[in-house]
Scaffold this active site. Structure first.
Site, PDB file in Angstrom:
ATOM      1  N   ASP A 162       0.721  -1.301   0.017  1.00 30.08           N
ATOM      2  CA  ASP A 162       0.031   0.067  -0.007  1.00 30.08           C
ATOM      3  C   ASP A 162       0.904   1.377  -0.025  1.00 30.08           C
ATOM      4  O   ASP A 162       1.851   1.421   0.689  1.00 30.08           O
ATOM      5  CB  ASP A 162      -0.943   0.208   1.130  1.00 30.08           C
ATOM      6  CG  ASP A 162      -1.947  -1.024   1.329  1.00 30.08           C
ATOM      7  OD1 ASP A 162      -2.334  -1.699   0.180  1.00 30.08           O
ATOM      8  OD2 ASP A 162      -2.331  -1.316   2.427  1.00 30.08           O
ATOM      9  N   ASP A 191      -0.131  -3.386  -4.495  1.00 36.17           N
ATOM     10  CA  ASP A 191      -1.683  -3.558  -4.187  1.00 36.17           C
ATOM     11  C   ASP A 191      -2.410  -2.314  -4.113  1.00 36.17           C
ATOM     12  O   ASP A 191      -2.401  -1.512  -5.005  1.00 36.17           O
ATOM     13  CB  ASP A 191      -1.571  -4.177  -2.654  1.00 36.17           C
ATOM     14  CG  ASP A 191      -2.889  -4.576  -1.911  1.00 36.17           C
ATOM     15  OD1 ASP A 191      -3.652  -4.720  -2.679  1.00 36.17           O
ATOM     16  OD2 ASP A 191      -2.928  -4.702  -0.731  1.00 36.17           O
ATOM     17  N   ASP A 195      -5.318   2.532   1.499  1.00 34.10           N
ATOM     18  CA  ASP A 195      -6.242   1.596   2.162  1.00 34.10           C
ATOM     19  C   ASP A 195      -6.586   1.893   3.630  1.00 34.10           C
ATOM     20  O   ASP A 195      -5.535   2.558   4.329  1.00 34.10           O
ATOM     21  CB  ASP A 195      -5.556   0.331   2.135  1.00 34.10           C
ATOM     22  CG  ASP A 195      -5.637  -0.461   0.909  1.00 34.10           C
ATOM     23  OD1 ASP A 195      -6.384   0.279   0.016  1.00 34.10           O
ATOM     24  OD2 ASP A 195      -5.432  -1.566   0.772  1.00 34.10           O
ATOM     25  N   ARG A 244     -11.978  -0.199  -7.255  1.00 33.74           N
ATOM     26  CA  ARG A 244     -11.737   0.341  -5.713  1.00 33.74           C
ATOM     27  C   ARG A 244     -11.223   1.696  -5.697  1.00 33.74           C
ATOM     28  O   ARG A 244     -10.319   2.239  -5.409  1.00 33.74           O
ATOM     29  CB  ARG A 244     -10.412  -0.379  -5.062  1.00 33.74           C
ATOM     30  CG  ARG A 244     -10.825  -1.940  -5.175  1.00 33.74           C
ATOM     31  CD  ARG A 244      -9.674  -2.556  -4.261  1.00 33.74           C
ATOM     32  NE  ARG A 244      -9.971  -4.103  -4.089  1.00 33.74           N
ATOM     33  CZ  ARG A 244      -9.321  -4.880  -3.140  1.00 33.74           C
ATOM     34  NH1 ARG A 244      -8.309  -4.473  -2.609  1.00 33.74           N
ATOM     35  NH2 ARG A 244      -9.806  -6.169  -3.302  1.00 33.74           N
TER      36      ARG A 244
END
Length: 517
Positions: A162, A191, A195, A244
């Protein structure tokens, strides 16, 4: 092999020596600082987000120097602003030890700390393959930095892949004017860019660029991780992202004045009961920009003023529920803070001139015109009212908790959330530690203006501080100390939370009664 750098916290001379050795320089008082007056969205709630305002300012040119600055504080909550210039990478990011920090090599570790600002200055700050990890921390500002190509597989790895990741009991984070980017998706080792998981709340992402990644970011690591909420996304550019943008599992998000370009699979994915307020965004050359995707656990949205420019929509199925081709609201979301919307048609122009690192921290004036904020503007006062802590007058009328639902943050063995609404003083709820929260919830909006928190026998007086929140919006309705009758301005809500923020032992709440007046 990297070796930890030891730091003695009690001696100012040792702090200066370590700073010099690791690339940290003490900044002069007049040096540029983060424009904390511009904090917006949910980060203004829950007491506000000020970062390191009022504390010392340190200049850092290496990741080790950033860690050294954290470890050089008097304690883990001493306010600190770290001005970063240059490239932060694995070669210059070592673990530093100290009582006011908990760091690790190869990642910027903001763990178990509070009241810190990290801001890029001078020629810019680039975190190259090194992520920023926020864990068990609060009141953090990250501003004017670029984080790129952070990997979870391959070499080198950092932060689970992340760019910026937050997890476990994180509160009040403002990420502003950043550039977060990758060079591919999961198959290339990357990734998420942004997040949040495991009880992260009151976060704002503003004036930032997220691009060239398979995953923009998520809120909630799984459909059982529903403790993350009160997130604002505004004036950001999502570009060349697979999906996302963001993925929401539970909780409440406010998403406005963002520009989405080239979303290849899906965009705002509201799932598992999440509620998104989606205002005046510009969606362009993208697919399935809003809906519930890849699951049958429905999420919800309130839409207004958005532009859908060359957006395609897939068909509906049991695990695919796009909001389009004619998106309509299926919930209502209220937010507790003031904000001004730019018209959606000018969002691409405004975002292109303001979003990202090294753009001069310009913001929109709400009329489609960028402007430079005044860094001397005071941070907005927290909107939390400070009522009288308790009201000795016994409540009258119907206890609305009877027959309602309940949940919470944790529960000690042998106790139950349901015990606070069963009318029985012999049963009770306790958190798993000295602090925690319990909530009463209803299936529809219910008017509440008074609660009565009744402690079980043997626990009276153990609660030393608390706050009561409207769990629908995140607004704090009251705060104080001691249990008993608590009054606040009348609120219409579906869920109300009593959070114990301090206690002298193990609290035991026998009843959490709620009343209309």
């Amino acid at each position: 092999m990297r070796r930890p750098v030891a730091l003695r916290l009690s001696a100012a001379g040792a702090t200066l020596a370590l700073a010099a050795a690791t690339g940290a320089l003490m900044a002069m008082p007049e040096a540029a600082s983060a424009a904390t007056g511009g904090v917006t969205g949910y980060a203004t709630q829950n007491g506000g987000t000020t970062g390191g305002a009022g504390g010392q300012t340190v200049r850092a040119t290496t990741g080790t120097a950033i860690h050294a600055a954290l470890c050089g504080r008097a304690d883990s909550s001493t306010p600190l602003t770290i001005q970063v210039e240059g490239t932060i990478n694995h070669g210059n990011t070592d673990k530093v030890s100290g009582g006011s920090c908990n760091t690790a090599a190869g990642v910027i570790e903001l763990k178990q700390i509070s009241n810190v600002t990290i801001v890029g200055v001078g020629g810019g700050a680039v975190f190259d393959q090194v992520g920023i990890h926020v864990r068990e921390s609060s009141n953090i500002i990250i501003q004017n930095v670029t984080v790129k190509n952070v990997k979870k597989s391959g070499s080198p790895t950092s932060n689970g892949g992340d760019a910026i990741g937050m997890e476990k009991d994180v509160r009040n984070v403002w990420v502003d004017h950043t550039t977060l980017e990758a060079s591919g998706g999961e198959s290339e080792g990357f990734d998420g860019l942004f997040d949040m998981k495991n009880n992260t709340q009151y976060v704002t992402l503003s004036y930032s660029i997220l691009r060239n990644s398979g995953r923009g970011g998520l809120v909630g690591s799984s459909e059982s991780d529903l403790s993350n909420t009160f997130i604002t996304y505004h004036h950001n550019l999502y570009e060349n992202i697979d999906s996302r943008a963001p993925l929401l599992r539970g909780g409440v998000a406010h998403i406005y004045n963002n520009h989405y370009v080239g979303l290849s699979k899906s965009g705002i994915n509201s799932r598992a009961g999440a509620r998104a307020k989606v205002d005046n965004n510009y969606f362009e050359d993208s697919k399935d920009v809003l809906g519930t995707f890849y699951t049958d656990a429905a999420g919800y949205w309130q839409v207004s003023g958005n532009v859908f420019d060359n957006v395609t929509w897939s068909g509906r199925s049991s695990d695919n529920n796009p909001a389009g081709p004619d998106p309509q609201s299926n919930t209502s979301v209220s937010v507790p803070y003031a904000y001004t919307l730019d018209g959606a048609n000018c969002v691409p122009s405004v975002v292109s001139r303001t979003a990202g690192a090294n753009k001069g921290l310009e913001v929109s004036d709400g009329n489609c015109s960028p402007q430079t904020p005044d860094p001397t503007d005071p941070t907005p006062d927290p909107t939390d009212p400070t009522p009288d802590p308790t009201d000795p007058t016994p409540p009258t009328g119907t206890n609305l908790s009877l027959g309602a639902g309940s949940d919470g943050s944790s529960k000690a063995s042998g106790t139950s959330y349901g015990d606070v609404r069963d009318g029985d003083m012999g049963t009770y709820w306790s958190p798993s530690g000295s602090t925690g929260s319990v909530s009463i919830k209803w299936s529809s909006a219910t008017t509440v203006s008074k609660i009565n928190v009744r402690e079980a026998a043997g626990s009276t007086g153990s609660i030393t501080s608390w706050k009561v929140s409207n769990a629908d919006t995140g607004a704090v309705l009251a705060s104080g100390s001691g249990a008993g009758v608590i009054t606040f301005p009348q609120a219409s809500l579906r869920k109300i939370t009593f959070e114990i923020t301090g206690s002298t032992g193990t609290p035991k709440v026998a009843e959490f009664e709620t009343y209309a007046g």
